[in-house]
Design a protein around this motif. Structure first.
Motif, PDB file in Angstrom:
ATOM      1  N   PHE A 113       5.087   3.737   0.243  1.00 17.51           N
ATOM      2  CA  PHE A 113       5.293   3.770  -1.209  1.00 17.51           C
ATOM      3  C   PHE A 113       4.030   3.283  -1.906  1.00 17.51           C
ATOM      4  CE2 PHE A 113       9.502   2.931   0.668  1.00 17.51           C
ATOM      5  CZ  PHE A 113      10.209   4.022   0.176  1.00 17.51           C
ATOM      6  N   ALA A 114       3.813   3.766  -3.122  1.00 19.85           N
ATOM      7  CA  ALA A 114       2.613   3.377  -3.861  1.00 19.85           C
ATOM      8  C   ALA A 114       2.951   3.068  -5.308  1.00 19.85           C
ATOM      9  CB  ALA A 114       1.577   4.496  -3.814  1.00 19.85           C
ATOM     10  N   ALA A 115       2.236   2.089  -5.876  1.00 20.91           N
ATOM     11  CA  ALA A 115       2.247   1.904  -7.331  1.00 20.91           C
ATOM     12  C   ALA A 115       1.354   3.012  -7.888  1.00 20.91           C
ATOM     13  CB  ALA A 115       1.684   0.535  -7.694  1.00 20.91           C
ATOM     14  N   VAL A 116       1.858   3.757  -8.865  1.00 20.06           N
ATOM     15  CA  VAL A 116       1.104   4.895  -9.401  1.00 20.06           C
ATOM     16  C   VAL A 116       0.963   4.778 -10.916  1.00 20.06           C
ATOM     17  CG1 VAL A 116       1.606   6.541  -7.570  1.00 20.06           C
ATOM     18  CG2 VAL A 116       3.248   6.253  -9.425  1.00 20.06           C
ATOM     19  N   THR A 117      -0.166   5.232 -11.409  1.00 25.49           N
ATOM     20  CA  THR A 117      -0.417   5.216 -12.847  1.00 25.49           C
ATOM     21  C   THR A 117      -0.817   6.613 -13.309  1.00 25.49           C
ATOM     22  OG1 THR A 117      -2.721   4.569 -12.447  1.00 25.49           O
ATOM     23  CG2 THR A 117      -1.153   2.804 -12.906  1.00 25.49           C
ATOM     24  N   GLN A 168      10.491  -3.450  -4.931  1.00 21.27           N
ATOM     25  CA  GLN A 168      10.778  -4.799  -5.412  1.00 21.27           C
ATOM     26  C   GLN A 168      10.615  -5.832  -4.296  1.00 21.27           C
ATOM     27  OE1 GLN A 168      14.686  -5.316  -7.142  1.00 21.27           O
ATOM     28  NE2 GLN A 168      14.120  -7.235  -8.121  1.00 21.27           N
ATOM     29  N   MET A 169      11.090  -5.501  -3.108  1.00 19.67           N
ATOM     30  CA  MET A 169      11.018  -6.440  -1.993  1.00 19.67           C
ATOM     31  C   MET A 169       9.581  -6.636  -1.495  1.00 19.67           C
ATOM     32  SD  MET A 169      14.349  -5.258   0.269  1.00 19.67           S
ATOM     33  CE  MET A 169      13.788  -6.171   1.708  1.00 19.67           C
ATOM     34  N   LYS A 170       8.813  -5.538  -1.429  1.00 16.20           N
ATOM     35  CA  LYS A 170       7.532  -5.587  -0.722  1.00 16.20           C
ATOM     36  C   LYS A 170       6.310  -5.642  -1.620  1.00 16.20           C
ATOM     37  CE  LYS A 170       9.940  -3.395   3.023  1.00 16.20           C
ATOM     38  NZ  LYS A 170      10.301  -2.149   3.714  1.00 16.20           N
ATOM     39  N   ALA A 171       6.359  -4.956  -2.767  1.00 18.81           N
ATOM     40  CA  ALA A 171       5.209  -5.005  -3.672  1.00 18.81           C
ATOM     41  C   ALA A 171       5.328  -6.150  -4.663  1.00 18.81           C
ATOM     42  CB  ALA A 171       5.066  -3.681  -4.428  1.00 18.81           C
ATOM     43  N   LEU A 172       6.560  -6.416  -5.100  1.00 16.54           N
ATOM     44  CA  LEU A 172       6.783  -7.474  -6.091  1.00 16.54           C
ATOM     45  C   LEU A 172       7.290  -8.761  -5.460  1.00 16.54           C
ATOM     46  CD1 LEU A 172       8.497  -5.400  -8.944  1.00 16.54           C
ATOM     47  CD2 LEU A 172       6.056  -5.732  -8.481  1.00 16.54           C
ATOM     48  N   VAL A 173       7.481  -8.756  -4.157  1.00 20.05           N
ATOM     49  CA  VAL A 173       7.956  -9.930  -3.407  1.00 20.05           C
ATOM     50  C   VAL A 173       9.203 -10.516  -4.070  1.00 20.05           C
ATOM     51  CG1 VAL A 173       7.173 -11.982  -2.161  1.00 20.05           C
ATOM     52  CG2 VAL A 173       5.488 -10.366  -2.982  1.00 20.05           C
ATOM     53  N   GLY A 174      10.108  -9.632  -4.460  1.00 20.22           N
ATOM     54  CA  GLY A 174      11.397 -10.058  -4.987  1.00 20.22           C
ATOM     55  C   GLY A 174      11.467 -10.312  -6.477  1.00 20.22           C
ATOM     56  N   THR A 175      10.348 -10.258  -7.197  1.00 19.57           N
ATOM     57  CA  THR A 175      10.353 -10.495  -8.647  1.00 19.57           C
ATOM     58  C   THR A 175      11.218  -9.460  -9.355  1.00 19.57           C
ATOM     59  OG1 THR A 175       8.137 -11.442  -8.590  1.00 19.57           O
ATOM     60  CG2 THR A 175       8.915 -10.641 -10.719  1.00 19.57           C
ATOM     61  N   ASP A 176      12.008  -9.903 -10.331  1.00 22.41           N
ATOM     62  CA  ASP A 176      12.897  -9.003 -11.063  1.00 22.41           C
ATOM     63  C   ASP A 176      12.124  -8.067 -11.978  1.00 22.41           C
ATOM     64  OD1 ASP A 176      15.216  -9.998  -9.925  1.00 22.41           O
ATOM     65  OD2 ASP A 176      15.505 -11.510 -11.494  1.00 22.41           O
ATOM     66  N   ILE A 232      -0.351   1.791   9.310  1.00 23.18           N
ATOM     67  CA  ILE A 232      -0.300   1.634  10.768  1.00 23.18           C
ATOM     68  C   ILE A 232      -1.015   0.374  11.234  1.00 23.18           C
ATOM     69  CG2 ILE A 232      -1.045   2.658  12.960  1.00 23.18           C
ATOM     70  CD1 ILE A 232      -0.583   5.418  11.637  1.00 23.18           C
ATOM     71  N   ASN A 233      -2.162   0.048  10.606  1.00 24.48           N
ATOM     72  CA  ASN A 233      -2.890  -1.153  11.054  1.00 24.48           C
ATOM     73  C   ASN A 233      -2.338  -2.447  10.460  1.00 24.48           C
ATOM     74  OD1 ASN A 233      -4.098  -1.667   8.466  1.00 24.48           O
ATOM     75  ND2 ASN A 233      -5.846  -0.352   8.952  1.00 24.48           N
ATOM     76  N   GLY A 234      -1.343  -2.333   9.601  1.00 28.73           N
ATOM     77  CA  GLY A 234      -0.652  -3.515   9.089  1.00 28.73           C
ATOM     78  C   GLY A 234      -1.225  -4.115   7.825  1.00 28.73           C
ATOM     79  N   SER A 235      -2.291  -3.534   7.275  1.00 25.44           N
ATOM     80  CA  SER A 235      -2.902  -4.115   6.079  1.00 25.44           C
ATOM     81  C   SER A 235      -2.193  -3.711   4.783  1.00 25.44           C
ATOM     82  CB  SER A 235      -4.387  -3.732   5.995  1.00 25.44           C
ATOM     83  OG  SER A 235      -4.560  -2.333   5.925  1.00 25.44           O
ATOM     84  N   TYR A 236      -1.472  -2.589   4.815  1.00 29.75           N
ATOM     85  CA  TYR A 236      -0.707  -2.158   3.633  1.00 29.75           C
ATOM     86  C   TYR A 236       0.767  -2.361   3.925  1.00 29.75           C
ATOM     87  CZ  TYR A 236       0.756   0.508  -0.440  1.00 29.75           C
ATOM     88  OH  TYR A 236       1.326   0.876  -1.642  1.00 29.75           O
ATOM     89  N   LYS A 237       1.424  -3.173   3.108  1.00 25.55           N
ATOM     90  CA  LYS A 237       2.770  -3.653   3.428  1.00 25.55           C
ATOM     91  C   LYS A 237       3.910  -2.901   2.753  1.00 25.55           C
ATOM     92  CE  LYS A 237       0.758  -7.156   5.577  1.00 25.55           C
ATOM     93  NZ  LYS A 237       0.734  -7.228   7.053  1.00 25.55           N
ATOM     94  N   VAL A 238       3.582  -2.034   1.785  1.00 26.02           N
ATOM     95  CA  VAL A 238       4.650  -1.429   0.975  1.00 26.02           C
ATOM     96  C   VAL A 238       5.100  -0.111   1.612  1.00 26.02           C
ATOM     97  CG1 VAL A 238       5.376  -0.823  -1.360  1.00 26.02           C
ATOM     98  CG2 VAL A 238       3.561  -2.504  -1.017  1.00 26.02           C
ATOM     99  N   TRP A 239       5.936  -0.224   2.610  1.00 27.23           N
ATOM    100  CA  TRP A 239       6.473   0.937   3.300  1.00 27.23           C
ATOM    101  C   TRP A 239       7.840   0.582   3.873  1.00 27.23           C
ATOM    102  CZ3 TRP A 239       7.698   0.582   8.507  1.00 27.23           C
ATOM    103  CH2 TRP A 239       7.153  -0.519   9.189  1.00 27.23           C
ATOM    104  N   ALA A 240       8.554   1.601   4.304  1.00 27.63           N
ATOM    105  CA  ALA A 240       9.875   1.364   4.879  1.00 27.63           C
ATOM    106  C   ALA A 240      10.218   2.492   5.841  1.00 27.63           C
ATOM    107  CB  ALA A 240      10.931   1.298   3.780  1.00 27.63           C
TER     108      ALA A 240
END
Length: 284
Positions: A113-117, A168-176, A232-240
């Motif tokens: 997943f990506a934040a997009v503008t 919300q869980m992975k990019a915002l670390v739970g922030t509403d 795959i290398n673990g540096s980008y965390k926003v995936w499921a």
């Protein structure tokens, strides 16, 4: 000897031909109807897999639709879908959603997943803190994060979206999320998010990579780009992981279809072309 070789070649050729016919005949005996509902993030994958599977199994009918991840296991529970496409394992509890008892989670893909503008936004990377501020409504102007002097338009997915749960869980670390305001929009599907971001100046939202186009910008998060290699290398965390939920263990045509989606041929072929990541690429 020449005639012996000729006969031998003919026998081998006929054996191969009849073997092919037999295999095709065996495949064509599979029949039934498969109804898929749920995740719009997984919809492109489901449609592509359905198209390929039906060519191999013309007696199988498949329909796929999407109205958000939570509708997948809900539809399976109600008996109106054989497969509930979902961006989380709905057989377990996740924040905001109780588990769906009796359902089996069949893992089918890795979804980045990506934040997009909108393409007019003059920002290329956002920190976790900046994303939290923007999506909660505390940061309201692009100049606060290094961009132009323009109001930020926040586009959010409606409650029940698996993309929303994961972002919300992975990019915002739970922030509403913020939930209202003159510069706040809410959309029902990934397709609606794509349209909103492409056509709304100064907008920001989030989507899976398959929907990212040249009319939008996939933002780096903490200077890490949302790429297959970085997932795959673990540096980008926003995936499921993406799942096909079924009522108990799948059987018949449904089982065969899921196995096709999980096969090396599809995983390393069409699935990769759609910007999903094969299951085998991730460390267990």
């Amino acid at each position: 000897m020449k005639w012996l070789k000729s006969i031998t070649f003919t026998v081998i050729a006929l054996a191969v031909a009849f073997g092919s016919v037999s295999a095709a005949s065996a495949a064509s005996k599979l029949s039934g109807k498969i109804v898929i509902n749920g995740s719009s993030a997984l919809l492109p994958l489901s449609l592509q897999a359905a198209s390929e599977f039906k060519k191999l199994n013309p007696k199988v009918r498949i329909s796929a639709s999407a109205a958000g991840s939570v509708t997948g296991p809900q539809s399976v529970r109600k008996g109106i879908a054989d497969i509930g496409a979902c961006d989380w394992d709905a057989s377990t509890d996740v924040p905001g959603f109780k588990k769906f008892d009796g359902q089996v989670a069949n893992k089918v893909a890795v979804i980045p997943f990506a934040a997009v503008t909108n393409s007019n936004v003059k920002v290329d990377s956002l920190t976790t803190s900046q994303l939290q501020g923007i999506f909660s409504g505390k940061i309201t102007n692009w100049k606060e994060v290094g961009g132009s002097d323009a109001d930020i338009v926040v586009v959010n997915r409606a409650f029940g979206s698996g993309t929303r749960v994961n972002f919300q869980m992975k990019a915002l670390v739970g922030t509403d999320f913020m939930t209202k305001g003159s510069n706040y929009k809410e959309v029902k599907s990934s397709g609606d998010m794509k349209t909103a971001i492409e056509t709304t100046p100064n907008a920001i939202g989030y989507i899976d990579l398959v929907y990212v186009t040249s009319k939008m910008k996939a933002q780096k998060i903490n200077n890490v780009a949302p790429t297959e290699a970085n997932v795959i290398n673990g540096s980008y965390k926003v995936w499921a992981y993406g799942y096909y939920m079924t009522k108990g263990q799948p059987t018949g045509a449904t089982k065969a279809f899921i196995e096709y989606v999980q096969s090396k041929k599809f995983q390393n072929g069409s699935l990769k072309k759609l910007k999903f990541i094969p299951l085998s690429a991730m460390k267990k």
